[in-house]
Write an enzyme that holds these catalytic residues in place. Sequence first.
Site, short mmCIF file in Angstrom:
data_model
loop_
_atom_site.label_atom_id
_atom_site.label_comp_id
_atom_site.label_asym_id
_atom_site.label_seq_id
_atom_site.Cartn_x
_atom_site.Cartn_y
_atom_site.Cartn_z
N GLU A 285 6.28 74.10 53.96
CA GLU A 285 5.93 74.46 55.34
C GLU A 285 4.94 75.54 55.21
OE1 GLU A 285 9.99 72.84 57.40
OE2 GLU A 285 10.04 74.90 56.65
N ASP B 21 12.83 62.83 59.63
CA ASP B 21 13.87 61.86 59.69
C ASP B 21 14.42 61.66 61.14
OD1 ASP B 21 16.29 63.74 59.87
OD2 ASP B 21 15.11 64.61 58.26
#
Length: 238
Positions: free
Chosen positions: A16, A205
């Site tokens: 990230e 997800d």
Amino acid sequence: MSEVKRIAIIGAMDSEITNFKGMIENIEEIEIANITYYKGVLCGKNAVLLKSGIGKVNAAIATTIAIERFNVEKIIFTGVAGSGNPDYNIADIVISKNLIEHDFDTSDIDGDNITVLVEGYNDNYYPADKSLIELAKESAQKVITDNKVYIDTIATGDQFVGNNEKVKQIHKKFKAGDIEMEGASVAHTALMYKIPFVVIRSLSDKADSDAEVDYPKFVIQASDNSAKIVAEMIDNIN
């Protein structure tokens, strides 16, 4: 404390923040409490970049150190999350309207009364900064053309949610657009210090029974999307 005001860019994992490391000019690495802080200039702005680690405690500690040691004036938390809304899809973007710690519960002793965690607020939904929300929205709509952008509640807890029923429970109780493990603790810390913040999550997800398969497959794409948005924000931030 540094005299220079800085923007803090925080992610929980290496994936990230990796995209930002090569973008920082005059980079200086400073390790505090086993956390590496990358200080320098990003898109023409003074910034500090860091990986907080996963979970609420790690995120709160990392954010506190950043504020105390690097004179942070704005906080952008970026990364991936699981969808809390069945209508949201993988790679969609969720920008924090507000955040809540979904695993904080004192109802057994307080009943229907709310134990407010941050003085001055009536509930435990932590509001993000309106100007940063708008900038994040404009930036996301500019650089992410294939996926939808939502401004919604983000629910944070110390658990990776990969269970359909758990997702339904969290969405029903908190009206959460996504579910993750750090954002509300960053928000909690920022509000206590009165520092503007926003959390930007790209969905990796659906936080359901397929999450274990979907997460590793889409985490890099989702992280890249979040990074593009933040870079655009910083380039245009005042």
